[in-house]
Every structure is written in C-alpha cells, then in structure tokens.
Design an enzyme around this catalytic site. Structure first.
Site, PDB file in Angstrom:
ATOM      1  N   ASP A 162       0.829  -0.975  -0.196  1.00  0.00           N
ATOM      2  CA  ASP A 162      -0.148   0.001   0.120  1.00  0.00           C
ATOM      3  C   ASP A 162       1.121   1.490   0.295  1.00  0.00           C
ATOM      4  O   ASP A 162       2.030   1.407   0.316  1.00  0.00           O
ATOM      5  CB  ASP A 162      -1.099   0.140   1.443  1.00  0.00           C
ATOM      6  CG  ASP A 162      -0.257   0.002   2.377  1.00  0.00           C
ATOM      7  OD1 ASP A 162       0.836  -0.163   2.884  1.00  0.00           O
ATOM      8  OD2 ASP A 162      -0.885  -0.490   3.726  1.00  0.00           O
ATOM      9  N   SER A 163       0.226   2.997  -0.459  1.00  0.00           N
ATOM     10  CA  SER A 163       1.394   3.237  -0.403  1.00  0.00           C
ATOM     11  C   SER A 163       1.615   4.482   0.865  1.00  0.00           C
ATOM     12  O   SER A 163       2.494   5.366   0.809  1.00  0.00           O
ATOM     13  CB  SER A 163       0.120   4.030  -1.371  1.00  0.00           C
ATOM     14  OG  SER A 163      -0.717   4.945  -0.401  1.00  0.00           O
ATOM     15  N   GLY A 164       1.001   4.348   2.146  1.00  0.00           N
ATOM     16  CA  GLY A 164       1.241   4.964   2.759  1.00  0.00           C
ATOM     17  C   GLY A 164      -0.078   5.920   3.416  1.00  0.00           C
ATOM     18  O   GLY A 164      -0.348   6.001   4.647  1.00  0.00           O
ATOM     19  N   GLY A 165      -0.856   5.380   2.551  1.00  0.00           N
ATOM     20  CA  GLY A 165      -2.581   6.713   2.470  1.00  0.00           C
ATOM     21  C   GLY A 165      -3.152   6.557   3.151  1.00  0.00           C
ATOM     22  O   GLY A 165      -3.538   7.475   4.314  1.00  0.00           O
ATOM     23  N   PHE A 166      -3.271   4.760   4.004  1.00  0.00           N
ATOM     24  CA  PHE A 166      -4.519   4.980   4.726  1.00  0.00           C
ATOM     25  C   PHE A 166      -4.270   5.144   6.139  1.00  0.00           C
ATOM     26  O   PHE A 166      -4.739   5.140   7.194  1.00  0.00           O
ATOM     27  CB  PHE A 166      -4.924   3.423   4.341  1.00  0.00           C
ATOM     28  CG  PHE A 166      -5.575   3.536   5.337  1.00  0.00           C
ATOM     29  CD1 PHE A 166      -6.974   3.510   5.399  1.00  0.00           C
ATOM     30  CD2 PHE A 166      -5.048   2.237   7.387  1.00  0.00           C
ATOM     31  CE1 PHE A 166      -8.252   3.126   6.209  1.00  0.00           C
ATOM     32  CE2 PHE A 166      -6.320   2.172   7.812  1.00  0.00           C
ATOM     33  CZ  PHE A 166      -7.536   2.550   7.717  1.00  0.00           C
TER      34      PHE A 166
ATOM     35  N   GLN B 257     -11.429   7.809  -4.612  1.00  0.00           N
ATOM     36  CA  GLN B 257     -12.057   8.627  -4.109  1.00  0.00           C
ATOM     37  C   GLN B 257     -13.175   9.113  -4.394  1.00  0.00           C
ATOM     38  O   GLN B 257     -13.122   8.946  -5.043  1.00  0.00           O
ATOM     39  CB  GLN B 257     -10.753   9.121  -2.905  1.00  0.00           C
ATOM     40  CG  GLN B 257      -9.749   8.761  -2.578  1.00  0.00           C
ATOM     41  CD  GLN B 257      -9.964   7.678  -1.374  1.00  0.00           C
ATOM     42  OE1 GLN B 257     -11.455   7.546  -0.948  1.00  0.00           O
ATOM     43  NE2 GLN B 257      -8.772   6.644  -0.684  1.00  0.00           N
TER      44      GLN B 257
ATOM     45  N   CYS C 238      -7.824 -27.877  11.950  1.00  0.00           N
ATOM     46  CA  CYS C 238      -8.447 -28.354  11.670  1.00  0.00           C
ATOM     47  C   CYS C 238      -8.195 -30.427  11.163  1.00  0.00           C
ATOM     48  O   CYS C 238      -9.582 -31.303  11.753  1.00  0.00           O
ATOM     49  CB  CYS C 238     -10.150 -28.446  10.149  1.00  0.00           C
ATOM     50  SG  CYS C 238     -10.897 -27.346  10.867  1.00  0.00           S
TER      51      CYS C 238
ATOM     52  N   ASP D 165      -8.867  -7.439  -0.205  1.00  0.00           N
ATOM     53  CA  ASP D 165      -7.671  -7.284   1.325  1.00  0.00           C
ATOM     54  C   ASP D 165      -8.782  -7.360   2.647  1.00  0.00           C
ATOM     55  O   ASP D 165      -9.245  -6.111   2.073  1.00  0.00           O
ATOM     56  CB  ASP D 165      -6.290  -6.255   1.157  1.00  0.00           C
ATOM     57  CG  ASP D 165      -6.086  -5.594   1.578  1.00  0.00           C
ATOM     58  OD1 ASP D 165      -6.038  -4.875   2.528  1.00  0.00           O
ATOM     59  OD2 ASP D 165      -6.865  -4.309   0.697  1.00  0.00           O
TER      60      ASP D 165
ATOM     61  N   ASP E 298      -2.803   8.351  -1.886  1.00  0.00           N
ATOM     62  CA  ASP E 298      -3.678   9.079  -2.044  1.00  0.00           C
ATOM     63  C   ASP E 298      -4.123   9.434  -0.903  1.00  0.00           C
ATOM     64  O   ASP E 298      -3.530   9.223   0.598  1.00  0.00           O
ATOM     65  CB  ASP E 298      -5.348   8.039  -2.788  1.00  0.00           C
ATOM     66  CG  ASP E 298      -5.176   7.125  -1.074  1.00  0.00           C
ATOM     67  OD1 ASP E 298      -3.731   6.946  -1.148  1.00  0.00           O
ATOM     68  OD2 ASP E 298      -6.489   6.429  -1.529  1.00  0.00           O
TER      69      ASP E 298
ATOM     70  N   CYS F 238     -13.156 -28.292   6.359  1.00  0.00           N
ATOM     71  CA  CYS F 238     -11.891 -27.663   6.203  1.00  0.00           C
ATOM     72  C   CYS F 238     -10.943 -28.193   6.509  1.00  0.00           C
ATOM     73  O   CYS F 238     -10.762 -29.349   7.074  1.00  0.00           O
ATOM     74  CB  CYS F 238     -11.881 -26.650   7.625  1.00  0.00           C
ATOM     75  SG  CYS F 238     -10.805 -25.931   7.289  1.00  0.00           S
TER      76      CYS F 238
ATOM     77  N   GLY G  59     -10.871   4.543   0.430  1.00  0.00           N
ATOM     78  CA  GLY G  59     -11.723   5.169   1.180  1.00  0.00           C
ATOM     79  C   GLY G  59     -13.590   4.573   1.189  1.00  0.00           C
ATOM     80  O   GLY G  59     -14.434   5.157   2.243  1.00  0.00           O
TER      81      GLY G  59
ATOM     82  N   CYS H 195      -7.694 -27.237   6.616  1.00  0.00           N
ATOM     83  CA  CYS H 195      -6.924 -25.831   7.093  1.00  0.00           C
ATOM     84  C   CYS H 195      -6.169 -27.760   8.380  1.00  0.00           C
ATOM     85  O   CYS H 195      -6.381 -28.196   9.374  1.00  0.00           O
ATOM     86  CB  CYS H 195      -6.510 -25.302   8.006  1.00  0.00           C
ATOM     87  SG  CYS H 195      -7.994 -25.559   9.825  1.00  0.00           S
TER      88      CYS H 195
END
Length: 384
Positions: A97-101, A202, A322, A279, A151, A317, A229, A319
């Site tokens: 990610d860009s760091g914006g969040f 956005q 399980c 994600d 962003d 499941c 957003g 996994c």
C-alpha cells in the site's frame, strides 16, 4: 503484464457485467481472480505465520505495509537485502500500500498540503514527510510486485467541498506517482524494474464525485484500479451503493481492487458487483481473539460450550488446525494464552478465506455463482 477477463456472470448490476472471473499476469506469478490478499503488515502475518505457511494456506498474494516498513526496519534496509521477496522468502506476488491509509489514521498528527503530508511516527513521534514521490521511492526500494498510488483516504462522512478538493489533489498526486514510477523503473539498480502501479478511486459516499474521479483516472493507462476510502465509517449498504455506481466506469480490461474489505459476506457482495481483488486484516485479527469463520457461520472458540467439544472447528475444512486438532484443544490453547492457539486459529481463518475465493472462482467457472452467492450470503455472516 496484463489482466484477462475470462467471463462474467450475474444480473447485470453494471454495464460491464456483474461477477468477473479473470487472470492477472504479474512479474512474480499469475493471480487467479477473484482473489484475497493476505495482509502481512510488517512483512509477516500477525500470529506467527511465515511466507512458507502462506504457500500451504493457498495464499496467492501477500500485502505489506509501506508506512510500517519505512519506519522499521527501513525501506533502505529491505532494498540492501534484495527487496521484500528475498527478505521474507515469499516468491509470489506482493502488493504494497502507499501509506495513505496510515496517514489517514494519524489524523490528529498530520498536516496535508499540495506537496504531501507531514505526520508524526506512531513509534517515537519524530516528524516524517511523505508525498507521491517519496511513497513511490519507498515502494521501489521494497521491490513489491504492485505499488499503490499515494492518496488521501477521506473519513466518512466528510463535507462535500472538502471531498471534492481532496479528490482533485489525489488525482494530481496520481499523475506525480505515475511519472516517478516510470523514472524509478528505468533505473539500472531498481529492485523490480517491472513494478506495477494501481490508482485509487476516492470520493467518500458522493456518487457523482466517485464516478467523475473514476472516469478521470481510467484514462491514465494504469495497471489496475482500486476503490479506496470505504469501510471507514459508512454502512455496508452505502459501500455497496458506491461500488455499484463506480464499477461501470472502471476499465473493463483492468483488474479491480476493493481496499480493506472485508467480511466473507462483504466479499460475496462485492464480487457480485464486479470486484476482483480484496484485502483485510479481519481474518487474522479476529482469529487472534478466537473468532473463527466456518461454512456454517462464525464461532467464538472462547465460549464454554467448547470445553469438551471433540469435533474439528469446521468439518469441511482442510486446514492444519481442522486436520489435526479439536475445538476443545484450541479453546484450551487460547484460554491458556499459548502462542500455538493463536497460530492455529490464524491459519484456519486464512485457509477459510483463500478456500472461499477458490469456491467463488469454481462457481464462476461452472456458471453457478449466482446460486452460490444466494446460498452463502445468509450463512457466512451468522454467529453460531
């Protein structure tokens, strides 16, 4: 590198078709879509999960956090060690990610202007500046497969005037990101000279601003398009409304990514509306507190009724939890604060999410996604 749309299915919620089945070719491997990206914030899934575990858990894409890795160990350190793939051992696609969040989440500690954002580190309070160029440089050092444009993530609800001005600035920042990415990819010593760039739509919950923004960025020839957003204060119904409004204007031949979403039901609803990529920290975060997703709904393994329950968490499941352990054993581990309990629970939830995406893709391949969607939307959000 390209996205190939194989087929669509649904009632035509958008002019480009509803649910989409596709394939996304990247420099680090092929992503079958729809897909869920497993969130490794600081280059590891919280709960003791390694890159090699992720392969066993059917993960296709690992997502790492630009802001956190910039602070520690430092993106220059990761670059010196050969980039995130060598650093973590994960050889498949990685999105950063860009760091914006993170800047959005530090709202009380930030100052936004045209050149970028100045904010305080959550670790020691030292001042940091990040703009489009700095975000691209950090992500280039990390060597991820896909870099996200820088962003501003806007809180919902926000005043219309502020949202409009913020979106216009985000568009200008995207242009700067694209130019800097092209420059970085041309350098001889770049970790990944084939790094891809996704733009972010956005506009808060204002449909007209969202649509206009998507129309603008759709002309920029980016490698993928995200909706950002959302899931930041609005209702699920508002989120679905915005997706329906925006998706028809995203390029049909490019991958579509809904950032930070969400629950299994959110995913089904968004796939139904044309989203390809997701994600969320939810599966790992919830698992660490004992909340487990199953094909019959959600259970809280901390409940007393599981003290002597000798069944697997989910009989459907496959996994590691399980296959090998009972609900009673997992509850004991969680109540005793044993790290193994957290690890097994996280493995289960990630396996469930990745298997859910497999089942969605299979249903699309076989032309039965609509019936799959109708069957499981009422079930997967139910608390048992």
């Amino acid at each position: 590198m390209m996205y190939k749309l194989i087929k669509t299915e649904g009632a035509g919620l958008s002019r480009t078709g509803a649910a989409r089945r596709g394939v996304f070719e990247t420099p680090h491997g092929t992503i079958q879509t729809p897909a869920f990206m497993n969130v490794a914030t600081a280059a590891a899934i919280k709960g003791g999960i390694s890159a090699f575990d992720l392969k066993e858990l059917k993960c296709q894409v690992m997502l790492c956090n630009t802001y956190h890795l910039h602070l520690r160990p430092g993106d220059n350190v990761v670059r010196q060690l050969g980039g995130l793939h060598k650093f973590t051992g994960w050889q498949g696609p990685i999105l950063t990610d860009s760091g914006g969040f993170q800047v959005f989440s530090l709202s009380s500690l930030r100052h936004i202007e045209e050149k970028g954002v100045t904010f305080a580190s959550h670790i020691d309070g030292h001042r940091i500046f990040m703009g489009p160029e700095e975000s691209m440089q950090i992500q280039s050092h990390l060597g991820s497969t896909i870099a996200m444009a820088f962003d501003e993530c806007i809180e919902n609800p926000s005043p219309r005037d502020y949202v409009a001005k913020s979106v216009a600035r985000t568009t200008r920042w995207l242009d700067r990101c694209q130019r800097e990415m092209n420059r970085l990819n041309s350098l001889e010593d770049t970790v990944n000279p084939h790094q891809l760039l996704f733009g972010i739509n956005q506009g808060g919950t204002y449909e007209d601003i969202r649509v206009q923004h998507m129309k603008e960025i759709a002309t920029m020839g980016l490698d993928g398009y995200a909706i950002g957003g959302l899931a930041v204060g609005e209702t699920a119904e508002e989120m679905y409304r915005i997706i329906e409004a925006v998706e028809p204007f995203a390029p049909n031949d490019k991958i579509r990514y809904l950032m930070g979403v969400g629950t299994p039901v959110n995913i089904l609803e968004a796939v139904h509306r044309g989203v390809d990529l997701f994600d969320c920290v939810m599966p790992s975060r919830n698992a660490r507190h004992g909340h487990l997703f199953t094909w019959e709904g959600i259970i809280n393994i901390q409940n007393a009724k599981y003290v002597t329950d000798d069944r697997p968490v989910d009989s459907r499941c496959g996994c590691p939890l399980c296959r090998n352990h009972t609900r009673a054993y997992l509850r004991h581990l969680m109540r005793a604060n044993e790290m193994l309990g957290m690890r097994l629970a996280v493995m289960h939830n990630l396996w469930f999410y990745n298997t859910l995406m497999e089942e969605i893709r299979l249903a699309l391949d076989e032309g039965r996604f609509e019936s799959f969607y109708r069957e499981y939307v009422p079930i997967l959000g139910k608390r048992i």
